[in-house]
Write a protein that holds these residues in place. Structure first.
Motif, PDB file in Angstrom:
ATOM      1  N   GLU A   5     -15.222  -6.710 -34.044  1.00 40.69           N
ATOM      2  CA  GLU A   5     -14.798  -5.336 -33.804  1.00 40.69           C
ATOM      3  C   GLU A   5     -15.131  -4.887 -32.378  1.00 40.69           C
ATOM      4  O   GLU A   5     -16.214  -5.171 -31.852  1.00 40.69           O
ATOM      5  N   TYR A   7     -15.024  -1.662 -31.579  1.00 45.42           N
ATOM      6  CA  TYR A   7     -15.613  -0.322 -31.688  1.00 45.42           C
ATOM      7  C   TYR A   7     -15.931  -0.055 -33.154  1.00 45.42           C
ATOM      8  O   TYR A   7     -15.412  -0.710 -34.055  1.00 45.42           O
ATOM      9  N   VAL A  12     -15.663   6.151 -32.638  1.00 45.76           N
ATOM     10  CA  VAL A  12     -14.464   6.984 -32.677  1.00 45.76           C
ATOM     11  C   VAL A  12     -14.828   8.449 -32.906  1.00 45.76           C
ATOM     12  O   VAL A  12     -14.323   9.345 -32.228  1.00 45.76           O
ATOM     13  N   LYS A  70      -5.676   6.108 -28.370  1.00 44.77           N
ATOM     14  CA  LYS A  70      -6.569   5.054 -27.863  1.00 44.77           C
ATOM     15  C   LYS A  70      -6.935   4.048 -28.953  1.00 44.77           C
ATOM     16  O   LYS A  70      -6.958   2.827 -28.708  1.00 44.77           O
ATOM     17  N   TYR A  71      -7.180   4.570 -30.155  1.00 45.26           N
ATOM     18  CA  TYR A  71      -7.650   3.703 -31.241  1.00 45.26           C
ATOM     19  C   TYR A  71      -6.581   3.416 -32.304  1.00 45.26           C
ATOM     20  O   TYR A  71      -6.886   2.805 -33.324  1.00 45.26           O
TER      21      TYR A  71
END
Length: 464
Positions: A5, A7, A12, A70-71
């Motif tokens: 991963e 992040y 977040v 972004k995510y």
């Protein structure tokens, strides 16, 4: 499979808090569970939310979208969560973006006959504010006391006044919209006529939050009509006979502001809920309203009602009694929904096909032994059959699914639509190609890809 991963959820959330500094952000399990499914839907959430976010301004909306881009996180826009088609049910790992606190009436302009509101303004609150200065807001989706203008615009909500004043689209003059990439668009304006450029305003009306986030809405207001409004009730042997009477009223030159139909089963449910005794007639009920109740117009309506053997006809101009009748129609949903699982459908057919559609609904109910409570906005051909089943059954029974499929196919066969005013949501998105065809289906996906290329805005809604 091992996943490395880049992040964590905590990363977040931390960035979300920095990007939407004025927003209320919750990751508490009980809060996320509370907002997982629309209360009036069938529970189509496909997983748990990452966060529930209540915003109060456009900058925080842009901040949320920045993090979502972004995510690659789904964003589900919501106001008061009154959707019946799972329009704002949770998407796994998504952000529920609530604008319920963006609830300010920014302007009421008597000279220009318009209002400017934020998306969380309750429909009835706008109407009451307009009435204080001699005007009213026409679109009345039947959920007027609980639904918000933002949701009404996003779904192009119709309702009880559509027969005369049109659906929400017909009252929207302008919008402010934030796209998935953060751009802010000012669409339409304050004029009643607009012919410059493509009609992007009404592209977003009814788009169900899939193309952009509506943050401000400019709507038409109407002066309260001169003269005395009247409302009335009439009862008929069946919904089919009632539908034929309504068709003739619509063609008579009288312009009714309301023509609402409730079948005998629905009237019985209302009696139990309200403590009334309308079901003693054991017949279908018509609620009608003339907002300019001239004597000639009323005579025409009454003559048609009698022609179709309407009985127990009552008419009133008393404000309190008219409010009681209106509430009767508004309470139809809780009366039917109480104590049982349910799905309320939303088909619309050409006016000439309303009677055959009513016949078919009853035929399906009898054939499959399914309880069906049928009501609707008879004046514009919009039918709402509600199918119910026991709370003990956790899954939707097969015969309920079969009944709906038959009703949908019949609606399309009659030249109608399977979503007159409740939108598509997740409940009906597999029917898009069937109703609209390959070419339109493809074009809708192309429009979605242009405005939301990362597919973060209300995915799985509107189009499949």
């Amino acid at each position: 499979m091992t996943v490395f991963e880049a992040y964590s959820k905590e990363d977040v959330i931390e960035e979300l808090k920095h990007s939407a500094v004025n927003a209320y952000i919750s990751t508490e399990a009980n809060i996320l569970a509370e907002h997982k499914n629309d209360p009036n839907g069938v529970g189509d959430a496909d997983g748990d939310l990452l966060a529930y976010v209540e915003v109060t301004n456009k900058d925080d909306i842009k901040g949320v979208l920045k993090v979502a881009r972004k995510y690659h996180i789904p964003v589900i826009p919501q106001t008061t969560a009154t959707s019946t088609v799972s329009g704002s049910d949770a998407e796994a790992g998504g952000i529920m973006l609530s604008m319920v606190r963006m609830n300010h009436i920014l302007e009421i302009d008597q000279e220009d006959l318009l209002a400017v509101v934020e998306p969380g303004v309750i429909n009835n609150d706008l109407n009451e504010a307009a009435k204080k200065v001699g005007m009213f807001y026409a679109p009345d989706p039947g959920s007027r006391p609980i639904s918000a203008i933002g949701g009404n615009a996003s779904t192009n909500a119709g309702g009880m006044s559509t027969v005369k004043y049109g659906a929400t689209r017909d009252s929207v003059l302008g919008l402010t919209v934030i796209l998935a990439d953060g751009r802010e668009l000012k669409l339409g304006g304050r004029t009643y006529k607009q012919a410059f450029g493509y009609d992007l305003t009404h592209l977003f009306v009814g788009s169900e939050g899939t193309l952009g986030i509506i943050t401000e809405i400019t709507v038409k207001l109407f002066p309260v009509p001169l003269g005395q409004a009247v409302m009335g009730l009439a009862f008929f042997d069946s919904m089919t006979v009632l539908s034929n009477a309504v068709t003739e009223i619509r063609a008579s030159g009288v312009y009714p502001a309301m023509l609402e139909a409730l079948d005998a089963r629905t009237v019985n449910a209302l009696d139990r809920y309200e403590g009334t005794h309308y079901a003693e007639n054991n017949e279908a009920m018509l609620i009608f309203k003339l907002d300019v109740g001239s004597e000639d117009a009323l005579k025409v309506v009454e003559k048609i009602l009698v022609k179709f053997n309407g009985n127990n006809i009552t008419v009133t101009s008393n404000e309190e009694k008219m409010a009681e009748i209106t509430k009767l129609r508004q309470d139809m949903l809780p009366a039917v929904f109480k104590g049982q699982n349910h799905v309320m459908e939303d088909m619309a057919v050409p006016l000439s096909k309303l009677a055959p559609m009513m016949d078919y609904i009853q035929e399906v109910a009898t054939k499959l032994d399914v309880p069906v409570f049928t009501a609707g906005h008879a004046g514009d051909g919009n039918v709402h059959p509600t199918l119910t089943w026991s709370l003990e059954e956790k899954e939707v029974p097969e015969k309920i699914v079969q009944a709906l499929e038959l009703m949908f196919k019949k609606t399309l066969e009659l030249g109608g639509t399977i979503s007159g005013e409740h939108a598509v949501g997740m409940l009906k998105n597999q029917w898009v190609n069937t109703e609209l065809g390959d070419e339109v289906d493809m074009l809708q996906h192309q429009i979605k890809s242009l405005l939301d290329p990362m597919n973060i805005l209300n995915p799985k809604r509107k189009i499949n």
